[in-house]
Design an enzyme around this catalytic site. Structure first.
Site, PDB file in Angstrom:
ATOM      1  N   SER A 149       0.866  -1.187   0.000  1.00  0.00           N
ATOM      2  CA  SER A 149       0.000   0.000   0.000  1.00  0.00           C
ATOM      3  C   SER A 149       0.894   1.225   0.000  1.00  0.00           C
ATOM      4  O   SER A 149       2.061   1.153   0.406  1.00  0.00           O
ATOM      5  CB  SER A 149      -0.855   0.004   1.273  1.00  0.00           C
ATOM      6  OG  SER A 149      -1.531   1.235   1.424  1.00  0.00           O
ATOM      7  N   TYR A 162      -1.896  -0.789  10.452  1.00  0.00           N
ATOM      8  CA  TYR A 162      -1.968  -1.132   9.017  1.00  0.00           C
ATOM      9  C   TYR A 162      -0.615  -0.793   8.370  1.00  0.00           C
ATOM     10  O   TYR A 162      -0.030  -1.613   7.650  1.00  0.00           O
ATOM     11  CB  TYR A 162      -3.107  -0.360   8.361  1.00  0.00           C
ATOM     12  CG  TYR A 162      -3.310  -0.657   6.883  1.00  0.00           C
ATOM     13  CD1 TYR A 162      -3.721  -1.915   6.450  1.00  0.00           C
ATOM     14  CD2 TYR A 162      -3.094   0.330   5.917  1.00  0.00           C
ATOM     15  CE1 TYR A 162      -3.909  -2.189   5.100  1.00  0.00           C
ATOM     16  CE2 TYR A 162      -3.293   0.066   4.570  1.00  0.00           C
ATOM     17  CZ  TYR A 162      -3.693  -1.191   4.162  1.00  0.00           C
ATOM     18  OH  TYR A 162      -3.882  -1.452   2.828  1.00  0.00           O
TER      19      TYR A 162
HETATM   20  N1  LIG Z   1      -8.532  -0.612  -1.756  1.00  0.00           N
HETATM   21  C1  LIG Z   1      -7.490   0.197  -1.571  1.00  0.00           C
HETATM   22  O1  LIG Z   1      -7.607   1.425  -1.655  1.00  0.00           O
HETATM   23  C2  LIG Z   1      -6.136  -0.381  -1.251  1.00  0.00           C
HETATM   24  C3  LIG Z   1      -5.081   0.530  -1.091  1.00  0.00           C
HETATM   25  C4  LIG Z   1      -3.840   0.045  -0.768  1.00  0.00           C
HETATM   26  C5  LIG Z   1      -3.635  -1.305  -0.634  1.00  0.00           C
HETATM   27  N2  LIG Z   1      -4.674  -2.183  -0.788  1.00  0.00           N
HETATM   28  C6  LIG Z   1      -4.393  -3.603  -0.571  1.00  0.00           C
HETATM   29  O2  LIG Z   1      -4.950  -4.357  -1.625  1.00  0.00           O
HETATM   30  C7  LIG Z   1      -5.214  -5.687  -1.179  1.00  0.00           C
HETATM   31  C8  LIG Z   1      -6.607  -6.112  -1.618  1.00  0.00           C
HETATM   32  O3  LIG Z   1      -7.552  -5.315  -0.949  1.00  0.00           O
HETATM   33  P1  LIG Z   1      -8.916  -4.811  -1.619  1.00  0.00           P
HETATM   34  O4  LIG Z   1      -8.837  -3.333  -1.632  1.00  0.00           O
HETATM   35  O5  LIG Z   1      -9.211  -5.536  -2.841  1.00  0.00           O
HETATM   36  O6  LIG Z   1      -9.932  -5.176  -0.424  1.00  0.00           O
HETATM   37  P2  LIG Z   1     -11.093  -6.273  -0.286  1.00  0.00           P
HETATM   38  O7  LIG Z   1     -12.088  -6.111  -1.374  1.00  0.00           O
HETATM   39  O8  LIG Z   1     -11.560  -6.142   1.129  1.00  0.00           O
HETATM   40  O9  LIG Z   1     -10.340  -7.663  -0.489  1.00  0.00           O
HETATM   41  C9  LIG Z   1      -9.608  -8.278   0.543  1.00  0.00           C
HETATM   42  C10 LIG Z   1      -9.493  -9.745   0.200  1.00  0.00           C
HETATM   43  O10 LIG Z   1      -8.689 -10.393   1.204  1.00  0.00           O
HETATM   44  C11 LIG Z   1      -9.307 -11.616   1.560  1.00  0.00           C
HETATM   45  N3  LIG Z   1      -8.929 -12.023   2.895  1.00  0.00           N
HETATM   46  C12 LIG Z   1      -8.997 -11.297   4.036  1.00  0.00           C
HETATM   47  N4  LIG Z   1      -8.599 -12.027   5.087  1.00  0.00           N
HETATM   48  C13 LIG Z   1      -8.253 -13.250   4.600  1.00  0.00           C
HETATM   49  C14 LIG Z   1      -7.774 -14.445   5.185  1.00  0.00           C
HETATM   50  N5  LIG Z   1      -7.569 -14.538   6.511  1.00  0.00           N
HETATM   51  N6  LIG Z   1      -7.538 -15.510   4.400  1.00  0.00           N
HETATM   52  C15 LIG Z   1      -7.751 -15.443   3.062  1.00  0.00           C
HETATM   53  N7  LIG Z   1      -8.200 -14.331   2.436  1.00  0.00           N
HETATM   54  C16 LIG Z   1      -8.452 -13.254   3.211  1.00  0.00           C
HETATM   55  C17 LIG Z   1     -10.805 -11.324   1.458  1.00  0.00           C
HETATM   56  O11 LIG Z   1     -11.535 -12.527   1.205  1.00  0.00           O
HETATM   57  P3  LIG Z   1     -12.436 -13.324   2.275  1.00  0.00           P
HETATM   58  O12 LIG Z   1     -13.071 -12.315   3.175  1.00  0.00           O
HETATM   59  O13 LIG Z   1     -13.398 -14.082   1.409  1.00  0.00           O
HETATM   60  O14 LIG Z   1     -11.476 -14.236   2.976  1.00  0.00           O
HETATM   61  C18 LIG Z   1     -10.838 -10.463   0.193  1.00  0.00           C
HETATM   62  O15 LIG Z   1     -10.917 -11.260  -0.950  1.00  0.00           O
HETATM   63  C19 LIG Z   1      -5.013  -5.665   0.337  1.00  0.00           C
HETATM   64  O16 LIG Z   1      -3.757  -6.223   0.663  1.00  0.00           O
HETATM   65  C20 LIG Z   1      -5.025  -4.184   0.687  1.00  0.00           C
HETATM   66  O17 LIG Z   1      -4.304  -3.881   1.845  1.00  0.00           O
HETATM   67  C21 LIG Z   1      -5.920  -1.739  -1.105  1.00  0.00           C
END
Ligand SMILES: NC(=O)c1ccc[n+]([C@@H]2O[C@H](COP(=O)([O-])OP(=O)(O)OC[C@H]3O[C@@H](n4cnc5c(N)ncnc54)[C@H](OP(=O)(O)O)[C@@H]3O)[C@@H](O)[C@H]2O)c1
Length: 254
Positions: A149, A162
């Protein structure tokens, strides 16, 4: 149609929503067989059916990556089904914001377990297969893409734990890159910011109102597909091209 990832296999953690689901679709469009890993099996099966219908191959693997045995079993299932593993996208993540004073330590534990330990367990289990793919596979290269991130580079008030986990992901990525780069496993990190996903939805209502909703109201945020395109380029780029780190964020954040 022959495409850049034809004959390869990828594993994407956190493929049940957001950036992970978009990335799995893109890698499949480029010809990879994709193992979809997360806890919500119904969502994984829906996505796997969609990918299969589009002419590619996907495997839904229900696993909680914070449990080392489940993370290892997920990698094993992917390798048993596809016979190989060329690409690992460590994407699963959790972001729970708020002040350190009075914080809920269980929220800290869940973030550290998901963003830190889960990524380490999955990487450790996948690495022997990735090294083998780099040595013997059709592309003579394998990839690990860790999703960190902007909060892994820059610290903001309220992002404490975080950021603690994402700074750790960046350090681990750089160290592992040095360990395996000569063996043609490319290790890189993508640092997104401001993407419209479910990431903020797990926070307490007052944190969403104070810290998350205003950001989304004031910023032209990105789509998960924007990040998926960056990740896909990292995996499909020419063998001799190095990308250690990729920031992708709304212009307003620069
Ligand atoms: N959105 C943003 O603005 C942003 C910015 C910077 C970085 N990121 C990073 O991008 C990545 C993806 O996030 P996203 O934005 O797409 O959010 P999201 O839609 O909430 O996706 C998170 C994913 O992680 C999975 N997950 C969570 N805990 C888990 C566990 N214990 N075991 C297996 N899977 C797990 C969830 O699936 P289940 O709940 O089905 O397990 C879900 O598929 C993350 O690492 C986040 O920190 C996002």
């Amino acid at each position: 149609m022959e495409s850049k990832l034809t004959g390869t296999a990828a594993l994407v953690t956190g493929a049940s929503s957001g950036i992970g689901a978009a990335t799995a679709r893109r890698l499949a469009e480029h010809g990879a067989c994709v193992a979809l890993v997360a806890r919500r099996r119904d969502r994984l099966e829906t996505l796997a059916a969609e990918i299969d219908k589009a002419g590619s191959t996907a495997l839904a693997v229900e696993a909680d990556i914070t449990d080392r045995t489940q993370a290892e079993a997920a990698v094993q299932q992917a390798v048993e089904r596809f016979g190989r593993l060329d690409t690992l996208v460590n994407n699963a993540g959790l972001m729970l914001l708020g002040p350190v004073a009075g914080a809920d330590p269980q929220e800290w534990d869940r973030m550290i377990a998901t963003n830190g330990q889960g990524l380490l367990y999955t990487t450790r289990a996948a690495l022997p297969h990735l090294l083998q793919a780099a040595e013997e596979g059709p592309r003579r290269v394998a990839d690990i893409v860790n999703i960190s991130s902007i909060a892994g580079r820059v610290a903001w008030n309220g992002y404490g734990v975080y950021s603690f986990t994402k700074f750790g992901v960046n350090g681990f990525t750089e160290s592992l890159r040095q360990e395996v780069t000569q063996r043609h496993v490319r290790v890189g990190v993508v640092e997104p910011g401001g993407v419209a996903t479910e990431l903020g939805s797990h926070n307490k209502p007052e944190i969403r109102t104070e810290m998350i909703d205003p950001f989304y109201q004031q910023t032209e945020v990105l789509a998960p597909e924007d990040i998926a395109d960056g990740i896909t380029y990292m995996v499909t780029r020419p063998r001799h091209t190095a990308i250690a780190e990729l920031w992708i964020m709304p212009t307003e954040q620069l």
